[in-house]
Each structure stands twice: as structure tokens, then as C-alpha cells.
Design an enzyme around this catalytic site. Structure first.
Site, short mmCIF file in Angstrom:
data_model
loop_
_atom_site.label_atom_id
_atom_site.label_comp_id
_atom_site.label_asym_id
_atom_site.label_seq_id
_atom_site.Cartn_x
_atom_site.Cartn_y
_atom_site.Cartn_z
N LYS A 161 -23.12 67.36 -58.38
CA LYS A 161 -21.65 67.29 -58.37
C LYS A 161 -21.16 67.78 -59.72
O LYS A 161 -21.56 67.24 -60.76
CB LYS A 161 -21.20 65.83 -58.20
CG LYS A 161 -21.22 65.34 -56.78
CD LYS A 161 -20.35 64.11 -56.66
CE LYS A 161 -20.30 63.58 -55.25
NZ LYS A 161 -21.00 64.30 -54.22
N ASP A 209 -22.03 70.57 -54.84
CA ASP A 209 -21.12 69.86 -53.94
C ASP A 209 -19.69 70.28 -54.22
O ASP A 209 -19.36 70.71 -55.33
CB ASP A 209 -21.18 68.34 -54.21
CG ASP A 209 -22.45 67.68 -53.69
OD1 ASP A 209 -23.34 68.39 -53.19
OD2 ASP A 209 -22.53 66.45 -53.81
N ARG A 253 -22.76 75.48 -47.73
CA ARG A 253 -22.86 74.26 -46.92
C ARG A 253 -21.46 73.99 -46.34
O ARG A 253 -20.51 73.79 -47.10
CB ARG A 253 -23.30 73.08 -47.78
CG ARG A 253 -23.38 71.76 -47.00
CD ARG A 253 -23.36 70.54 -47.90
NE ARG A 253 -24.30 70.66 -48.98
CZ ARG A 253 -24.12 70.06 -50.17
NH1 ARG A 253 -23.07 69.30 -50.40
NH2 ARG A 253 -24.99 70.23 -51.12
N GLY A 312 -15.21 67.51 -45.16
CA GLY A 312 -14.50 67.06 -46.37
C GLY A 312 -14.34 65.56 -46.37
O GLY A 312 -14.02 64.98 -45.33
N LYS A 366 -8.14 65.56 -36.40
CA LYS A 366 -9.56 65.91 -36.19
C LYS A 366 -9.65 67.25 -35.47
O LYS A 366 -10.50 68.08 -35.78
CB LYS A 366 -10.25 64.80 -35.38
CG LYS A 366 -11.68 65.16 -34.99
CD LYS A 366 -12.41 63.99 -34.38
CE LYS A 366 -13.64 64.41 -33.58
NZ LYS A 366 -14.54 65.36 -34.23
P1 FDA Z 1 -16.94 63.07 -38.21
O1 FDA Z 1 -16.45 62.26 -39.36
O2 FDA Z 1 -15.95 63.56 -37.20
O3 FDA Z 1 -18.07 62.24 -37.49
C1 FDA Z 1 -18.73 62.68 -36.31
C2 FDA Z 1 -19.64 61.55 -35.85
O4 FDA Z 1 -20.69 61.35 -36.84
C3 FDA Z 1 -18.97 60.19 -35.76
O5 FDA Z 1 -18.37 60.00 -34.52
C4 FDA Z 1 -20.11 59.24 -36.01
O6 FDA Z 1 -20.91 59.09 -34.85
C5 FDA Z 1 -20.95 59.97 -37.02
N1 FDA Z 1 -20.59 59.60 -38.43
C6 FDA Z 1 -19.94 60.38 -39.32
N2 FDA Z 1 -19.86 59.75 -40.52
C7 FDA Z 1 -20.45 58.55 -40.36
C8 FDA Z 1 -20.69 57.45 -41.24
N3 FDA Z 1 -20.30 57.46 -42.50
N4 FDA Z 1 -21.34 56.38 -40.74
C9 FDA Z 1 -21.76 56.34 -39.45
N5 FDA Z 1 -21.57 57.36 -38.57
C10 FDA Z 1 -20.92 58.44 -39.02
N6 FDA Z 1 -18.12 66.27 -48.20
C11 FDA Z 1 -17.46 66.85 -49.24
O7 FDA Z 1 -16.23 66.72 -49.34
N7 FDA Z 1 -18.17 67.59 -50.17
C12 FDA Z 1 -19.52 67.78 -50.07
O8 FDA Z 1 -20.11 68.46 -50.92
C13 FDA Z 1 -20.20 67.17 -48.97
N8 FDA Z 1 -21.56 67.31 -48.83
C14 FDA Z 1 -22.16 66.86 -47.67
C15 FDA Z 1 -23.51 67.13 -47.43
C16 FDA Z 1 -24.09 66.78 -46.22
C17 FDA Z 1 -25.52 67.10 -45.97
C18 FDA Z 1 -23.30 66.13 -45.21
C19 FDA Z 1 -23.87 65.79 -43.87
C20 FDA Z 1 -21.99 65.82 -45.47
C21 FDA Z 1 -21.40 66.14 -46.70
N9 FDA Z 1 -20.08 65.83 -46.97
C22 FDA Z 1 -19.45 66.41 -48.05
C23 FDA Z 1 -19.36 64.82 -46.12
C24 FDA Z 1 -18.53 65.48 -45.02
O9 FDA Z 1 -17.42 66.12 -45.60
C25 FDA Z 1 -18.03 64.42 -44.01
O10 FDA Z 1 -17.21 63.50 -44.67
C26 FDA Z 1 -19.14 63.68 -43.28
O11 FDA Z 1 -20.19 64.52 -42.94
C27 FDA Z 1 -18.61 63.03 -41.98
O12 FDA Z 1 -18.05 64.01 -41.15
P2 FDA Z 1 -18.76 64.63 -39.85
O13 FDA Z 1 -18.78 66.10 -40.03
O14 FDA Z 1 -20.05 64.00 -39.58
O15 FDA Z 1 -17.70 64.37 -38.68
#
Ligand code: FDA
Length: 310
Positions: free
Chosen positions: A103, A137, A186, A190, A203
Site C-alpha cells: 500500500k 494496492d 488487478r 473498491g 451495485k
Molecule cells: P461484493 O462486495 O458485491 O461481494 C460479492 C459476494 O462476495 C458477496 O455476496 C459475499 O458472498 C462475498 N463477500 C464479499 N466480501 C465479503 C466479506 N468481506 N465477507 C464475507 N463475504 C464477502 N479494494 C481496493 O479498494 N483496493 C485494493 O487494492 C484492493 N485489493 C484487493 C485484492 C483482492 C485480491 C481482492 C479480492 C479484493 C481487493 N479489494 C481492494 C477489495 C475489493 O475492492 C472489494 O471491496 C471486495 O473484494 C468485496 O467486493 P466483491 O468484488 O467481492 O463484491
């Protein structure tokens, strides 16, 4: 727009800034219990143990030292030492496939771009020398310009570097066209509390933008880390890349430690490349608040633990 995205998420992220809330979470057994679901442990050795464990399922790792917004060059230098130790540990076991993720504010971006760059560059050099990718990040909107400036400096000299791009930010649609050619990206939704006018708020819009950004990155030949747990986005990417010749040589799925381990294993078992982000260290509070805000059910888990164990 789901209630969790529109109301609870900003409320949880705003509330988490109060010192007494931080005290309640970091000093109670309930707080540490819920943190242990998302954080591998406090040490590199614990991150390594988790990495060996998931490698049995064919899943690779991305390590990051927890922490952000350091206030002195001395602190940032300590963080650099931790990352150099991380790269050495990753190389010590040739069976492990580990990417490193940093970060910028953990490496001194609040001091200046120059300060952050001078701390980061030896990490990039060591990554390049040992064949380890170093990913940057993306933090909250105020850091995006400076992070992209650092990425450009990095990619010029050390091509095994890349950056995260956030689909909730409206500006990302332009940012993807200004990335260094061929740089690894990546793609994420967010995770920060942002001013309403800068982000897509529903969403549906965030997901649509995710799909659009993915298409742009794909057509511009970037290697892409699809970092989401969202089944419908994953399905779309899977269908699209399956239909390409050799598409999986430059696209991989990435997820967070402790989130949807069932989905991680299922994709890996089907032969898709899956990497899990494994954070470790003592500064876990801000990271945990973002995970709680993403899914309020995690907050209820914390609160019910708190009632039982306080
Ligand atoms: P969404 O939030 O819509 O979730 C989809 C589904 O995933 C949910 O219905 C649930 O089942 C599951 N889920 C998601 N989050 C969960 C949680 N915390 N606990 C339990 N279940 C959960 N962000 C950023 O701003 N800067 C960055 O550099 C990064 N880097 C990063 C690296 C990696 C490898 C990942 C996977 C994520 C990030 N993120 C990030 C975080 C990203 O922005 C985001 O906040 C999370 O991935 C959650 O969003 P989803 O895309 O999973 O979708």
C-alpha cells in the site's frame, strides 16, 4: 441498490473511525476472533503456513503486511524491511508461487511521492531480481493520481509491477487508457468510503463498470487479476476467457483470505488460476473494518461474539 451497499457500508466505515470503537474491536477477544477469520496471523511465518496449506488445493498466494498511513520515514523504512524479508521468504521455498502487494501510504505516500518512491524502489528491484511480482494496492480516491504516478515510475524500470483499479470510481474509465502498456492490473470493485459524486453508488452500476473495465483491459492486452467474489462477474469472465485461445495465460482470479473459500477451491479444482490475498501483521484494524463493511453479516458475527465473550 441493496441496503448493505447504500446505508450500512458507509455507516460502518464512518463509525469505525471513532477511537472507542477501535478500542472495543482491538482489545476484546471477540474482535480478535473475527479478525482471525480474515488475517493469517501476526507474523510472516503464519502467512507462510497458510500459503502452504492452500497450495495443497492448487491455490497460489499474494502477501501483504498490514498497515497504512505511516507518518515518518523511519516507520516506512521498517515496512520496507518487512517486504524485503517477505520476498526472501517467498524465494526460500521454490514450491511456493507468491506475489507481493504493497500500500503506497504504508510506504510513506503521505510524506511525499519522492519519499514513497525511494522506499518502494528497492522492493521493486529485489522483486525483479528474484522474479517476484510486486503489486501496488489502490487506496482511497485522494491517492489515485499519486499512486498512478508511482506505478508509471515503477513500470518504466521494473516491469514486474502492477496496480489495482477500482470499478466504483467514475474516473477509472479514463485511467485504464493511461496505464503503461502491458502493465498488470488487478481489477476490484473498491473498498473505501468515498465522496458520493466520485463513485457509482449502486451495485448494478459498479458491476457494469467492472465488466466494461475488464473488456477494455482485455482488448488492450493487459494481464488481468480479476479480484472479486461476485459469482456473476466471475461467471462472465470465465465464459469470456474460456472462449479465447490461451486466455488463462494472462487472466487469474483473486480472492481474499477468509472470503468464499468454497468458491476458491471450486475454481481451482476446475483448473482455473486462483490466487488468495493473505494479509498478516499487527495493524489489522482498518483492514478488518473494510471486510465488516462489505458484508454486514460479519458485523453481526462480531457483535454476537462480543456479547458471549466480554
Ligand atoms: P461484493 O462486495 O458485491 O461481494 C460479492 C459476494 O462476495 C458477496 O455476496 C459475499 O458472498 C462475498 N463477500 C464479499 N466480501 C465479503 C466479506 N468481506 N465477507 C464475507 N463475504 C464477502 N479494494 C481496493 O479498494 N483496493 C485494493 O487494492 C484492493 N485489493 C484487493 C485484492 C483482492 C485480491 C481482492 C479480492 C479484493 C481487493 N479489494 C481492494 C477489495 C475489493 O475492492 C472489494 O471491496 C471486495 O473484494 C468485496 O467486493 P466483491 O468484488 O467481492 O463484491
Amino acid at each position: 441498490m441493496g441496503l448493505s451497499t447504500s446505508v450500512l457500508r458507509p455507516a460502518i466505515l464512518g463509525f469505525a473511525h471513532h477511537r472507542w470503537v477501535e478500542g472495543l474491536v482491538t482489545r476484546t477477544r471477540a474482535g480478535r476472533a473475527v479478525a482471525s477469520r480474515f488475517v493469517a496471523g501476526e507474523t510472516l511465518a503464519e502467512a507462510m503456513a497458510v500459503t502452504r496449506d492452500i497450495s495443497g488445493d492448487g491455490i497460489t498466494a499474494m502477501w501483504s503486511v498490514l498497515g497504512e498511513n505511516v507518518e515518518s520515514a523511519e516507520e516506512a523504512l521498517h515496512v520496507r524491511e518487512a517486504y524485503l524479508a517477505e520476498i526472501a521468504a517467498a524465494r526460500s521455498d521454490p514450491a511456493l508461487d507468491v506475489v507481493v502487494s504493497v500500500k503506497p501510504t504504508h510506504l510513506g505516500l503521505d510524506l511525499s511521492v519522492d519519499a514513497c518512491w525511494s522506499i518502494l524502489e528497492p522492493i521493486l528491484a529485489e522483486g525483479e531480481r528474484t522474479g517476484s511480482w510486486v503489486m501496488i494496492d489502490m487506496e482511497s480516491h485522494a491517492y489515485v493520481d499519486r499512486t498512478l504516478e508511482i506505478l508509471r515510475l515503477a513500470h518504466d524500470r521494473w516491469p514486474r509491477s502492477g496496480v489495482a483499479i477500482q470499478s466504483y470510481l467514475r474516473r477509472s474509465a479514463d485511467d485504464v487508457f493511461a496505464l503503461p502498456e502491458g502493465c498488470r492490473v488487478r481489477l476490484v470493485k473498491g473498498a473505501y468510503l468515498e465522496p458520493k459524486d466520485l463513485v457509482f453508488r449502486s451495485k448494478r452500476e459498479v458491476d457494469e463498470n467492472f465488466r466494461r473495465l475488464f473488456s477494455t483491459l482485455l482488448s488492450r492486452d493487459h494481464p488481468i487479476d480479476v479480484a472479486t467474489h461476485d459469482p456473476s462477474l466471475i461467471e462472465g469472465v470465465r465464459a469470456r476467457v474460456d472462449a479465447m485461445e490461451d486466455g488463462w495465460s494472462r487472466v487469474e482470479f483473486q480472492m481474499l483470505y477468509g472470503v468464499r473459500p468454497d468458491l476458491q477451491r471450486s475454481l481451482a479444482t476446475q483448473g482455473y488460476p486462483v490466487r488468495v490475498s493473505i494479509p498478516y501483521g499487527t495493524e489489522w484494524y482498518p483492514y478488518l473494518t473494510r471486510r465488516l463493511a462489505e458484508r454486514p453479516a460479519n458485523l453481526w458475527f462480531f457483535l454476537s461474539n462480543l456479547m458471549r465473550t466480554r
